[in-house]
Design a protein around this motif. Sequence first.
Motif, PDB file in Angstrom:
ATOM      1  N   ILE A 213       0.864  -1.187   0.000  1.00  0.00           N
ATOM      2  CA  ILE A 213       0.000   0.000   0.000  1.00  0.00           C
ATOM      3  C   ILE A 213       0.901   1.238   0.000  1.00  0.00           C
ATOM      4  O   ILE A 213       1.756   1.393   0.878  1.00  0.00           O
ATOM      5  CB  ILE A 213      -0.941   0.017   1.212  1.00  0.00           C
ATOM      6  CG1 ILE A 213      -1.844  -1.225   1.192  1.00  0.00           C
ATOM      7  CG2 ILE A 213      -1.786   1.287   1.216  1.00  0.00           C
ATOM      8  CD1 ILE A 213      -2.706  -1.377   2.428  1.00  0.00           C
ATOM      9  N   PHE A 214       0.722   2.101  -1.000  1.00  0.00           N
ATOM     10  CA  PHE A 214       1.541   3.290  -1.156  1.00  0.00           C
ATOM     11  C   PHE A 214       0.681   4.539  -0.959  1.00  0.00           C
ATOM     12  O   PHE A 214      -0.404   4.653  -1.549  1.00  0.00           O
ATOM     13  CB  PHE A 214       2.152   3.356  -2.560  1.00  0.00           C
ATOM     14  CG  PHE A 214       3.116   2.236  -2.859  1.00  0.00           C
ATOM     15  CD1 PHE A 214       4.474   2.393  -2.623  1.00  0.00           C
ATOM     16  CD2 PHE A 214       2.660   1.039  -3.390  1.00  0.00           C
ATOM     17  CE1 PHE A 214       5.363   1.372  -2.910  1.00  0.00           C
ATOM     18  CE2 PHE A 214       3.541   0.016  -3.684  1.00  0.00           C
ATOM     19  CZ  PHE A 214       4.894   0.172  -3.440  1.00  0.00           C
ATOM     20  N   ARG A 215       1.172   5.456  -0.148  1.00  0.00           N
ATOM     21  CA  ARG A 215       0.531   6.761  -0.021  1.00  0.00           C
ATOM     22  C   ARG A 215       1.343   7.762  -0.829  1.00  0.00           C
ATOM     23  O   ARG A 215       2.534   7.950  -0.601  1.00  0.00           O
ATOM     24  CB  ARG A 215       0.431   7.213   1.433  1.00  0.00           C
ATOM     25  CG  ARG A 215      -0.260   8.570   1.561  1.00  0.00           C
ATOM     26  CD  ARG A 215      -0.584   8.942   2.990  1.00  0.00           C
ATOM     27  NE  ARG A 215      -1.350  10.166   3.027  1.00  0.00           N
ATOM     28  CZ  ARG A 215      -2.662  10.274   2.861  1.00  0.00           C
ATOM     29  NH1 ARG A 215      -3.379   9.170   2.671  1.00  0.00           N
ATOM     30  NH2 ARG A 215      -3.286  11.425   2.894  1.00  0.00           N
ATOM     31  N   LEU A 216       0.684   8.407  -1.772  1.00  0.00           N
ATOM     32  CA  LEU A 216       1.366   9.342  -2.650  1.00  0.00           C
ATOM     33  C   LEU A 216       1.556  10.690  -1.961  1.00  0.00           C
ATOM     34  O   LEU A 216       0.705  11.131  -1.189  1.00  0.00           O
ATOM     35  CB  LEU A 216       0.575   9.540  -3.948  1.00  0.00           C
ATOM     36  CG  LEU A 216       0.162   8.268  -4.711  1.00  0.00           C
ATOM     37  CD1 LEU A 216      -0.505   8.636  -6.021  1.00  0.00           C
ATOM     38  CD2 LEU A 216       1.375   7.373  -4.960  1.00  0.00           C
ATOM     39  N   ARG A 217       2.670  11.322  -2.249  1.00  0.00           N
ATOM     40  CA  ARG A 217       2.874  12.680  -1.757  1.00  0.00           C
ATOM     41  C   ARG A 217       2.111  13.652  -2.651  1.00  0.00           C
ATOM     42  O   ARG A 217       1.565  13.272  -3.693  1.00  0.00           O
ATOM     43  CB  ARG A 217       4.361  13.020  -1.747  1.00  0.00           C
ATOM     44  CG  ARG A 217       5.043  13.017  -3.100  1.00  0.00           C
ATOM     45  CD  ARG A 217       6.522  13.315  -2.957  1.00  0.00           C
ATOM     46  NE  ARG A 217       7.228  13.219  -4.216  1.00  0.00           N
ATOM     47  CZ  ARG A 217       7.335  14.195  -5.097  1.00  0.00           C
ATOM     48  NH1 ARG A 217       6.735  15.363  -4.866  1.00  0.00           N
ATOM     49  NH2 ARG A 217       8.008  14.029  -6.212  1.00  0.00           N
ATOM     50  N   GLU A 218       2.078  14.895  -2.264  1.00  0.00           N
ATOM     51  CA  GLU A 218       1.382  15.914  -3.058  1.00  0.00           C
ATOM     52  C   GLU A 218       2.280  16.343  -4.206  1.00  0.00           C
ATOM     53  O   GLU A 218       2.838  17.442  -4.221  1.00  0.00           O
ATOM     54  CB  GLU A 218       0.997  17.102  -2.175  1.00  0.00           C
ATOM     55  CG  GLU A 218      -0.050  16.752  -1.120  1.00  0.00           C
ATOM     56  CD  GLU A 218      -0.445  17.954  -0.289  1.00  0.00           C
ATOM     57  OE1 GLU A 218      -0.040  19.085  -0.642  1.00  0.00           O
ATOM     58  OE2 GLU A 218      -1.138  17.769   0.717  1.00  0.00           O
ATOM     59  N   ALA A 219       2.404  15.464  -5.178  1.00  0.00           N
ATOM     60  CA  ALA A 219       3.277  15.711  -6.326  1.00  0.00           C
ATOM     61  C   ALA A 219       2.509  16.415  -7.430  1.00  0.00           C
ATOM     62  O   ALA A 219       1.276  16.336  -7.523  1.00  0.00           O
ATOM     63  CB  ALA A 219       3.834  14.389  -6.834  1.00  0.00           C
ATOM     64  N   VAL A 220       3.253  17.097  -8.281  1.00  0.00           N
ATOM     65  CA  VAL A 220       2.655  17.757  -9.446  1.00  0.00           C
ATOM     66  C   VAL A 220       3.459  17.372 -10.682  1.00  0.00           C
ATOM     67  O   VAL A 220       4.652  17.082 -10.613  1.00  0.00           O
ATOM     68  CB  VAL A 220       2.629  19.288  -9.292  1.00  0.00           C
ATOM     69  CG1 VAL A 220       1.758  19.686  -8.115  1.00  0.00           C
ATOM     70  CG2 VAL A 220       4.040  19.860  -9.123  1.00  0.00           C
ATOM     71  N   TRP A 221       2.770  17.351 -11.834  1.00  0.00           N
ATOM     72  CA  TRP A 221       3.454  17.159 -13.099  1.00  0.00           C
ATOM     73  C   TRP A 221       4.283  18.401 -13.407  1.00  0.00           C
ATOM     74  O   TRP A 221       4.142  19.436 -12.754  1.00  0.00           O
ATOM     75  CB  TRP A 221       2.443  16.910 -14.224  1.00  0.00           C
ATOM     76  CG  TRP A 221       1.600  15.689 -14.033  1.00  0.00           C
ATOM     77  CD1 TRP A 221       0.274  15.644 -13.756  1.00  0.00           C
ATOM     78  CD2 TRP A 221       2.032  14.323 -14.109  1.00  0.00           C
ATOM     79  NE1 TRP A 221      -0.166  14.352 -13.641  1.00  0.00           N
ATOM     80  CE2 TRP A 221       0.894  13.514 -13.865  1.00  0.00           C
ATOM     81  CE3 TRP A 221       3.255  13.713 -14.366  1.00  0.00           C
ATOM     82  CZ2 TRP A 221       0.952  12.131 -13.871  1.00  0.00           C
ATOM     83  CZ3 TRP A 221       3.323  12.333 -14.372  1.00  0.00           C
ATOM     84  CH2 TRP A 221       2.183  11.548 -14.122  1.00  0.00           C
ATOM     85  N   SER A 222       5.145  18.315 -14.414  1.00  0.00           N
ATOM     86  CA  SER A 222       6.021  19.440 -14.727  1.00  0.00           C
ATOM     87  C   SER A 222       5.248  20.684 -15.155  1.00  0.00           C
ATOM     88  O   SER A 222       5.773  21.793 -15.093  1.00  0.00           O
ATOM     89  CB  SER A 222       7.013  19.049 -15.833  1.00  0.00           C
ATOM     90  OG  SER A 222       6.332  18.601 -16.990  1.00  0.00           O
TER      91      SER A 222
END
Length: 459
Positions: A61-70
Amino acid sequence: MASVIGAPPELSDASRGDWPESDRALADSVAQGLVRFDATGQIEPGVAERWIVTDEGMTYIFRLREAVWSDGRPVTAQEVVAILKHQIAAASRNPLKPFLTSIESIVEMTPQVIQIELSHPRPDLLKLFAQPELAIVRRRNPAGTGPFRIMHAGHRSMLLTPVSDPNRSPDEIPEKVPEDDVRLIGEPASRAIMRYIARGSDLVAGGTVGDWPLIQIATVPPAEVKLDPAAGLFGLAITNREGFLASADNRAAIAAAIDRAGLVEAFSPEWAPTEQLLPDQLDSATPPAIPSWVAIDVGDRRQQAKAQVASWRGIHPEPVVLRVALPGGPGGTLLWARIGADLQSVGIQPVRVAQDARDADLRLIDAVAPYDSARWYLAMACAPCGGAASDAVEAARVAPTLAARSAAIATADAAVAADVSFIPIARPFRWSLVSLRLRQWQPNARAWHPLNRLRAVPK
């Protein structure tokens, strides 16, 4: 500026097939996976900020960080799930796909959480997800989440600039300076080495045995020439199992004839030879299988190999001719000189053919292991191998528990060794040229060096 030996870098789709090293370096720089490798080749967070493993290794189970595309748009779990499914789909030619068959499902639990269910436990799964081939690359208008983004694409190079961390306040982000940017170039080894010598670059990566002799004649300070203790395979795969090569005893005679110590010494005293398939016990229930001829002096075992070839020719009077597929470049020629002489010494007539020649009898395999499981070594070596060995390798793949997997791997290792489907010679040979200003460069078993982990203060 960093040179990677190979073609100009391109941010492409790994499902189309093998990538050159320049594409892998670009993908790792602009499109990290769920996790990624740090400077030492260990796992660190990527698009996922944390993860847990449950159900005795059957659920990740992976929790994603608040990432954004370029382009600044937020990354969602739905997008990540779709990208990963595409890479392991039936039509995918992703080179890691054969080692991801245990994945039964990838689902979005929430907009920030994904769950991966396995059919059998895979304790090494994270190292596969850290490989550039499983970087989270948006398919339409290809883009990633950093740590760099492409500022400008040139003819043979990409200008990369660091991506700001969206989770840090503007006051915490250091002021960007031009030196933070990296120009990534894909070019032939000779040009990359000359550029480095002229101080036009700080790094040359992706060096292999094929181009190593160029380093031996170049005026590069020894302290700036680096070798990785790469884990993986460097040896001859038996690609034709007919005629002389149909017999395991004959294949063993070839393995025994090769003077590994002399071969590696011709390149570098730091290069370690090996006679066994598995480098260590890894996840096998027993230590690696050792060929019976290992304890015999190389001169004596050559005499035995010569007698084996003569015995074959007593029944089959035609010459034993073997086509050996080796890489080009001066290193390939040096390999040919050593291997060809060893085969001739026992009565075999070797013929050199191109690395990708379809009619090869023996083909050099030079590959870094993407993860630390004996199954990778066995699957790579068993291409092809005999029925008993193939069945044993498949049993290791589908073993339902870690204990059963460990026992099955031990059985498969012994079966592949008895089958002599692969002739180990050494560890993979990987070299880099590294400027002294890149203080964070560290040798590691993955032979992988992220561009954002090279300077004194990692970005």
